[in-house]
Design an enzyme around this catalytic site. Structure first.
Site, PDB file in Angstrom:
ATOM      1  N   GLU A 145     -18.264 -38.299  -7.358  1.00  0.00           N
ATOM      2  CA  GLU A 145     -16.968 -37.959  -6.772  1.00  0.00           C
ATOM      3  C   GLU A 145     -15.827 -38.279  -7.722  1.00  0.00           C
ATOM      4  O   GLU A 145     -15.656 -37.600  -8.692  1.00  0.00           O
ATOM      5  CB  GLU A 145     -16.757 -38.607  -5.402  1.00  0.00           C
ATOM      6  CG  GLU A 145     -15.956 -37.760  -4.418  1.00  0.00           C
ATOM      7  CD  GLU A 145     -14.580 -37.302  -4.883  1.00  0.00           C
ATOM      8  OE1 GLU A 145     -14.423 -36.104  -5.165  1.00  0.00           O
ATOM      9  OE2 GLU A 145     -13.654 -38.125  -4.947  1.00  0.00           O
ATOM     10  N   SER A 196     -17.157 -29.227  -2.437  1.00  0.00           N
ATOM     11  CA  SER A 196     -16.714 -27.965  -3.031  1.00  0.00           C
ATOM     12  C   SER A 196     -17.651 -27.533  -4.145  1.00  0.00           C
ATOM     13  O   SER A 196     -17.399 -26.527  -4.814  1.00  0.00           O
ATOM     14  CB  SER A 196     -15.331 -28.123  -3.653  1.00  0.00           C
ATOM     15  OG  SER A 196     -14.423 -28.487  -2.673  1.00  0.00           O
ATOM     16  N   THR A 201     -17.622 -35.472 -11.806  1.00  0.00           N
ATOM     17  CA  THR A 201     -18.715 -34.526 -11.603  1.00  0.00           C
ATOM     18  C   THR A 201     -19.115 -33.810 -12.888  1.00  0.00           C
ATOM     19  O   THR A 201     -18.361 -33.773 -13.847  1.00  0.00           O
ATOM     20  CB  THR A 201     -18.313 -33.483 -10.524  1.00  0.00           C
ATOM     21  OG1 THR A 201     -17.886 -34.174  -9.382  1.00  0.00           O
ATOM     22  CG2 THR A 201     -19.386 -32.521 -10.165  1.00  0.00           C
ATOM     23  N   GLY A 203     -13.293 -30.876  -8.448  1.00  0.00           N
ATOM     24  CA  GLY A 203     -12.821 -31.067  -7.075  1.00  0.00           C
ATOM     25  C   GLY A 203     -12.801 -29.727  -6.361  1.00  0.00           C
ATOM     26  O   GLY A 203     -13.631 -28.854  -6.632  1.00  0.00           O
ATOM     27  N   ARG A 226     -27.002 -34.473  -1.158  1.00  0.00           N
ATOM     28  CA  ARG A 226     -25.665 -34.992  -0.890  1.00  0.00           C
ATOM     29  C   ARG A 226     -25.757 -36.391  -0.287  1.00  0.00           C
ATOM     30  O   ARG A 226     -26.682 -36.689   0.483  1.00  0.00           O
ATOM     31  CB  ARG A 226     -24.978 -34.052   0.111  1.00  0.00           C
ATOM     32  CG  ARG A 226     -23.518 -34.351   0.425  1.00  0.00           C
ATOM     33  CD  ARG A 226     -22.626 -34.044  -0.717  1.00  0.00           C
ATOM     34  NE  ARG A 226     -21.219 -33.967  -0.349  1.00  0.00           N
ATOM     35  CZ  ARG A 226     -20.227 -33.975  -1.237  1.00  0.00           C
ATOM     36  NH1 ARG A 226     -20.473 -34.061  -2.531  1.00  0.00           N
ATOM     37  NH2 ARG A 226     -18.982 -33.873  -0.840  1.00  0.00           N
ATOM     38  N   GLU A 257     -18.280 -40.856  -2.441  1.00  0.00           N
ATOM     39  CA  GLU A 257     -18.345 -39.500  -1.863  1.00  0.00           C
ATOM     40  C   GLU A 257     -17.794 -39.428  -0.438  1.00  0.00           C
ATOM     41  O   GLU A 257     -17.367 -38.367   0.021  1.00  0.00           O
ATOM     42  CB  GLU A 257     -19.792 -38.996  -1.886  1.00  0.00           C
ATOM     43  CG  GLU A 257     -19.908 -37.518  -2.141  1.00  0.00           C
ATOM     44  CD  GLU A 257     -19.515 -37.163  -3.568  1.00  0.00           C
ATOM     45  OE1 GLU A 257     -18.688 -36.260  -3.720  1.00  0.00           O
ATOM     46  OE2 GLU A 257     -20.021 -37.785  -4.526  1.00  0.00           O
TER      47      GLU A 257
HETATM   48  N1  GLU Z   1     -16.726 -34.700  -4.686  1.00  0.00           N
HETATM   49  C1  GLU Z   1     -16.435 -33.346  -4.994  1.00  0.00           C
HETATM   50  C2  GLU Z   1     -17.253 -32.404  -4.166  1.00  0.00           C
HETATM   51  O1  GLU Z   1     -18.352 -32.701  -3.808  1.00  0.00           O
HETATM   52  C3  GLU Z   1     -16.700 -33.023  -6.409  1.00  0.00           C
HETATM   53  C4  GLU Z   1     -15.705 -33.644  -7.249  1.00  0.00           C
HETATM   54  C5  GLU Z   1     -15.535 -32.940  -8.546  1.00  0.00           C
HETATM   55  O2  GLU Z   1     -16.016 -31.966  -8.860  1.00  0.00           O
HETATM   56  O3  GLU Z   1     -14.869 -33.398  -9.366  1.00  0.00           O
HETATM   57  O4  GLU Z   1     -16.812 -31.341  -3.898  1.00  0.00           O
END
Ligand code: GLU
Length: 581
Positions: A422, A467, A402, A488, A112, A439
């Protein structure tokens, strides 16, 4: 495939909404239509499912030439950074859940992004202390965290890979030099983002034609800068990214971003570490559902949803019962209430990881669902915990960009990896042929509520709550499913729904992926537009739910491992492909 691009307008977000993170409410990447739904793919030896045919092919070439799942992961990620640049790449972060067949162990790597050491908890606040508007925060340098994906690729390869690192990067280098055809999805997303891409001259000159218009699908796009970056990594290892020339270029780009400069410095890159963490596992109907623990909320929140519905006969009720969806929807609301209160980077905050999955705690919360209408209110509970720090609910949004891919190799090793920059096109800053992430906007923009700190507030060196839910399901000590999705904060619902479909309703991966998406996070029930779910809306409304029929943009790539071989599915909502042998 339906080529028409059906991009929904992304909601504009004002000040943060209470009990909900700013990024939570948003879809990071727009929908681009639903392809024809196909049957699951079956194979005996190995299988790969990714969001892009060129990436699946790159991984399949590795697997068919004696490489293992980790080797294939490196080749896939290098290719995705070229052909699906809006979703993941060297400028982003990732989580890997890995089953190692030789030792029979499951582990996770946390790649991350981290907040710069110079960041403070007011990073996303205006001079008057208000939360910034989402895109004011995203576009530019402020949102860029220290990338983790290159080091995750290298760390996993050093630990478990067996083919030469250089050879794994070679196909993406070659493709970047020869050019690749801009896919319909990429073209649609560029067209939807022209004004933001224009804020960075490097991004504009790559994604827009000389006339300033978005590149149409089918354009042959070359990326010599990306080829040069990968060649540097191939020859000099991952240090070439975190020290020296590339690190300087990244820091200069972030700090020099016009209008919205950021804090990322070369020291942040030099100090970056991938962290190996225990997977978080939740029991569900004789399976262990294992995924990514904090800083992701994925493993815990998927595990809580399953734990909350376990006392109910979801299998008996079936997928056509409105009551099944009432239970799943309200279980998800309860899990999201806990997520907003308790989950953040556990290296900074005392997250009650065990308490949130404690069987007695979940059984207690599950009793709240023993009713016939929707819960009027879903509040966080009081999971058992050793320290009783008090946290306020958090307010951040996540838009889905993602990518997720799943791989099983000849030896039975399993990769489940979700990888991201992100928002679609991240911070829109492009350097050395790749985009930098945004991010840091996964942190809560508000640091305190009524003087009480928010667990997921910005702190130097901290990782923003995610997530992402790369998952490996175990049964009798063996892996049986690898799954995950972008989307997301809806990722959690997409993954939980697919696992319920496979475990309770005996669907194969493709059937599970093809089901209309149904997700409830904070009250309104999101139902997928253009599917028979339109008919479900009034039935759920009669139970007291608010419903929201909308484009839903999962990107599930699932492999099931059975006694009779491998079964794979790819999400028709993206451009994915399953290959197996
Ligand atoms: N930035 C989001 C996360 O780490 C992921 C975004 C996405 O899946 O589109 O949870």
């Amino acid at each position: 495939m339906r080529l028409a691009v059906t991009i929904s307008a992304i909601m504009a977000f004002g000040p943060a909404v209470s009990a909900q993170q700013t990024t939570d409410a948003i879809s990071p990447e727009s929908t681009t239509g639903l392809a024809q739904r196909t049957d699951a793919v079956r194979a005996q030896n190995w299988m790969i499912s990714t969001a892009n045919p060129l990436a699946s092919q790159a991984g399949a070439n590795v697997l068919s030439r004696g490489g293992n799942a980790i080797d294939a992961m490196v080749a896939v990620q290098a290719m995705l950074g070229l052909v699906e640049p809006q979703s993941s790449g060297l400028g982003g972060g990732a989580f890997l859940v890995y089953y190692d067949a030789r030792t029979g162990t499951l582990t996770t790597l946390d790649g991350r992004e981290t907040a710069p050491m110079a960041a403070t908890d007011t990073l996303f606040q205006t001079a008057s202390g208000e939360a910034m508007k989402f895109y004011d925060a995203v576009v530019g340098g402020r949102s860029v965290g220290t990338p983790g994906t290159p080091m995750l690729m290298a760390t996993a390869h050093q630990k478990w890979g067996q083919m030469q690192w250089q050879n794994l990067l070679a196909p993406a280098i070659e493709r970047a030099e020869l050019g690749f055809s801009v896919s319909p999805r990429l073209a649609g997303l560029i067209a939807n983002d022209v004004d933001r891409l224009k804020t960075d001259p490097a991004a504009a000159s790559y994604f827009l034609g000389a006339d300033g218009n978005p590149l149409p699908a089918g354009t042959l796009l070359h990326n010599p800068d990306y080829a040069a970056t990968l060649r540097d990594l191939a020859q000099n290892g991952v240090d070439a990214f975190y020290h020296g020339d590339i690190a300087h270029a990244i820091a200069a780009k972030v700090q020099g971003a016009t209008g919205n400069p950021g804090l990322l410095a070369t020291d942040d890159l030099a100090g970056y570490q991938v962290i190996e963490r225990q997977p978080v596992c939740a029991s569900y109907r004789a399976h262990e559902v294992c995924g990514m623990g904090p800083p992701s909320s994925g493993g815990l929140t998927v595990g809580q949803i399953l734990g909350l519905i376990e006392p109910y006969d979801i299998a008996g009720m079936g997928p056509d019962s409105v009551d099944s969806w009432r239970l799943i929807g309200d279980a998800s609301r309860l899990a999201f209430a806990d997520r907003g209160r308790y989950i953040a980077d556990s290296d900074f905050v005392d997250v009650p990881v065990r308490g949130l999955l404690d069987p007695d705690y979940l059984a207690d919360r599950a009793r709240l669902l023993d009713r016939t209408t929707t819960l009027p209110d879903a509040q966080p509970g009081n999971p058992p915990r050793t320290h009783a720090a008090r946290f306020a609910d958090d307010t951040s949004i996540e838009f889905p960009s993602t990518s997720h891919f799943s791989i099983v190799d000849d030896w039975g090793n399993v990769v489940s990896m979700t990888t991201t920059i992100e928002n679609g096109f991240g911070s829109r800053l492009m350097v050395r042929g790749f985009l930098l992430n945004n991010e840091l906007t996964d942190f809560s923009f508000e640091s305190h509520a009524d003087g009480v700190p928010v667990a997921n507030r910005v702190e130097p060196g901290k990782r923003p709550r995610s997530s992402m839910a790369p998952t490996i399901v175990m049964k009798d000590g063996k892996p049986v499913i690898a799954a995950g999705s972008p989307g997301g904060s809806r990722i959690i619902g997409y993954v939980a729904q697919s696992l319920i479909a496979m475990i309770d309703w005996q669907m194969d991966p493709q059937q599970a992926i093809n089901q209309p998406r149904r997700v409830n996070r904070f009250g309104p029930y999101d139902l997928e537009a253009g599917t028979p779910d339109v008919d479900l809306a009034p039935k759920l409304a009669a139970m007291g739910f608010k419903t929201n029929v909308t484009d839903l943009n999962s990107g599930l790539h699932i492999i099931e491992i059975t006694e009779n071989g491998l079964i794979g599915g790819a999400d028709p909502r993206r451009e994915g492909l399953v290959i197996g042998e």
